[in-house]
Design a protein around this motif. Structure first.
Motif, mmCIF file in Angstrom:
data_model
loop_
_atom_site.group_PDB
_atom_site.id
_atom_site.type_symbol
_atom_site.label_atom_id
_atom_site.label_comp_id
_atom_site.label_asym_id
_atom_site.label_seq_id
_atom_site.Cartn_x
_atom_site.Cartn_y
_atom_site.Cartn_z
ATOM 1 N N TRP A 76 1.294 7.769 -5.611
ATOM 2 C CA TRP A 76 0.173 8.634 -6.003
ATOM 3 C C TRP A 76 0.315 10.005 -5.357
ATOM 4 O O TRP A 76 0.124 11.037 -6.006
ATOM 5 C CB TRP A 76 -1.160 7.989 -5.593
ATOM 6 C CG TRP A 76 -2.322 8.906 -5.802
ATOM 7 C CD1 TRP A 76 -3.027 9.104 -6.959
ATOM 8 C CD2 TRP A 76 -2.908 9.794 -4.826
ATOM 9 N NE1 TRP A 76 -4.015 10.061 -6.768
ATOM 10 C CE2 TRP A 76 -3.961 10.494 -5.469
ATOM 11 C CE3 TRP A 76 -2.643 10.055 -3.489
ATOM 12 C CZ2 TRP A 76 -4.739 11.436 -4.794
ATOM 13 C CZ3 TRP A 76 -3.413 10.995 -2.818
ATOM 14 C CH2 TRP A 76 -4.441 11.670 -3.477
ATOM 15 N N LEU A 77 0.652 10.035 -4.078
ATOM 16 C CA LEU A 77 0.790 11.306 -3.370
ATOM 17 C C LEU A 77 1.892 12.164 -3.977
ATOM 18 O O LEU A 77 1.757 13.393 -4.068
ATOM 19 C CB LEU A 77 1.087 11.036 -1.889
ATOM 20 C CG LEU A 77 1.165 12.270 -0.983
ATOM 21 C CD1 LEU A 77 -0.188 12.975 -0.936
ATOM 22 C CD2 LEU A 77 1.601 11.872 0.423
ATOM 23 N N GLY A 102 0.412 4.222 -2.446
ATOM 24 C CA GLY A 102 -0.070 5.463 -1.844
ATOM 25 C C GLY A 102 0.915 6.610 -1.949
ATOM 26 O O GLY A 102 0.550 7.723 -2.356
ATOM 27 N N TRP A 103 2.170 6.378 -1.597
ATOM 28 C CA TRP A 103 3.165 7.445 -1.675
ATOM 29 C C TRP A 103 3.451 7.827 -3.126
ATOM 30 O O TRP A 103 3.712 9.011 -3.414
ATOM 31 C CB TRP A 103 4.458 7.016 -0.994
ATOM 32 C CG TRP A 103 4.407 7.052 0.501
ATOM 33 C CD1 TRP A 103 4.274 5.992 1.346
ATOM 34 C CD2 TRP A 103 4.496 8.207 1.343
ATOM 35 N NE1 TRP A 103 4.271 6.408 2.653
ATOM 36 C CE2 TRP A 103 4.414 7.763 2.685
ATOM 37 C CE3 TRP A 103 4.644 9.578 1.094
ATOM 38 C CZ2 TRP A 103 4.472 8.642 3.772
ATOM 39 C CZ3 TRP A 103 4.701 10.450 2.176
ATOM 40 C CH2 TRP A 103 4.616 9.994 3.491
ATOM 41 N N ALA A 149 0.823 -1.211 0.000
ATOM 42 C CA ALA A 149 0.000 0.000 0.000
ATOM 43 C C ALA A 149 0.854 1.256 0.000
ATOM 44 O O ALA A 149 0.509 2.261 -0.640
ATOM 45 C CB ALA A 149 -0.927 -0.010 1.214
#
Length: 430
Positions: A293-294, A290-291, A286
């Protein structure tokens, strides 16, 4: 492999048709490779079976991570010339064979054999197979570079989710602990052969309809092309490699001891600790997604600063965690930040140095993984034993390393001396 078919404005099939099918194939390969992160499940069974020390038991894992850069460097250069399929197939087979041959270890004097098979053969094969789908997908997805590389390497992070409980069950049902590597190696072989057989690069002149690059620094990110030799002459390559190396050092040091640390600090049993390792693999995966995308939203260096700060905070607190639940939360945050480095750096390298030579440029950068993969576990195991079998000193030292690393992201800017401009029809962005 069948993928999402996209239709152009004139009813013609879009050049991007089928690219999502390649993502599925890449994730399948990465799931098999990511099984390496379940190594901590093997630590105590191997120590008990052969009387090895903690440092000896973790040595095959350290060597596997330490030799990854050899495979990624060679594989990255070959894939830029020959395409991703032969490199992924060759590397995946070598990785699987290394695991299968590891099952031949039969006594305490054969640590060298486990290091040679699982460590050297498996590590080199892993590196070659790992870099290939990442380089391939950055070329297919210039419009979602951070997100798509995050998805690809998330599969690597999730590999331990599947492998840890399976390996634990197999270990519990045999006195011949190394024999467990045989069925695992066969499973890795099947997954790699199935996924890698679909790999391919986009055709010459490929571009995403309607996509234009975004300016994110002194020059539009990804609009300049650097060969590996040119990238190595920039300070940015070394700064990015250092950021990745320090992020890896902290995270993988904990990964190598996750099951043992859970038992030592919270007092839970081996079964609970193994289950935690499996669950933590979800956060490794994840974090990669997640990172990544961020980082598309905040900028790459802001994201890296967040990862390092989060690890520093968690490592300072972790030795004093009151209860298993609190320990698990801190561990999950460390896994998120660790995975984030691998999810974000491929897109960062493509921003800084372009995609045509992404395999070679990022493949060479994987030396950071090998450096951190050797230094982190070795440092933790050494400090653990030197401090009377306590995790307070090693985890505090890791927190300090993460704090020191925070100085790097703010000074790492896009290169001010551009490489070769790309033709207009091949321009890509972050």
């Amino acid at each position: 492999m069948a993928g999402k078919v996209e239709i152009g404005v004139r009813g013609e099939q879009s050049p991007t048709a089928g690219r999502w099918g390649l993502v599925v194939a890449a994730v399948l390969v990465q799931l098999a490779l990511g099984a390496v992160y379940a190594w901590s499940v093997f630590n105590q069974p191997l120590q008990q079976a052969f009387g090895w020390s903690k440092a000896e038991a973790v040595l095959p894992f350290e060597v596997a991570i330490g030799t990854i850069f050899i495979g990624s460097l060679v594989g990255g250069r070959v894939q830029d010339r020959r395409g991703p399929r032969p490199v992924a197939l060759g590397g995946g087979v070598l990785y699987a064979v290394g695991n299968i041959l590891a099952s031949l270890v039969s006594d305490a004097d054969q640590l060298w054999l486990l290091v040679l098979t699982y460590g050297v053969l498996g590590g080199i094969g892993l590196g070659a197979a790992y870099i290939t789908p990442i380089a391939m997908l950055t070329k297919w997805f210039p419009d979602h570079r951070g997100l798509i590389t995050g998805i690809a390497v998330a599969g690597f992070g999730f590999g331990a989710v599947i492998t840890a409980p399976v390996a634990k069950a197999l270990l519990n049902n045999t006195t011949d602990k190394p024999s467990v590597f045989l069925p695992l190696g066969i499973a890795y072989l099947v997954a790699v052969l199935l996924g890698a057989s679909f790999f391919r690069n986009p055709p010459p002149g490929y571009r995403v309809p309607g996509y234009r690059p975004v300016t994110t620094g002194r020059v539009p990110a990804g609009t300049r092309v650097y060969t590996l030799a040119e990238a190595l002459r920039t300070r940015q390559w070394y700064l990015l490699t250092a950021i990745l190396a320090l992020n890896v050092t902290c995270g993988i040091a904990f990964i190598s001891q996750a099951a043992d640390a859970a038992q030592a600090i919270t007092g839970v049993g081996s079964a609970t600790a193994a289950s935690l390792v499996a669950v933590l693999g979800l956060f490794n995966g994840a974090g990669r997604l997640g990172w990544a995308w961020l980082s598309d939203q905040t900028g790459r260096m802001v994201a890296f600063g967040g990862m390092l700060a989060l690890q520093a905070l968690c490592f300072f607190i972790l030795p004093h965690a009151a209860g298993f639940a609190f320990f698990a939360v801190l561990a999950a945050l460390i896994y998120l930040a660790y995975g984030g480095g691998f999810g974000t750096m491929p897109a960062t390298a493509a921003d800084y140095f372009g995609t045509p030579h992404a395999g070679a440029v990022y493949g060479a950068m994987i030396v950071a993984w090998s450096i951190g993969g050797v230094a982190g576990p070795l440092l933790t195991a050494t400090l653990f034993e030197a401090s009377g079998n306590s995790y307070t000193l090693p985890f505090t030292v890791l927190a300090v390393i993460a704090v020191v690393a925070l100085v790097l992201p703010p000074i790492t800017r896009l290169p001010s001396r551009p490489g070769t401009p790309r033709p207009d029809d091949e321009v890509t962005g972050p």
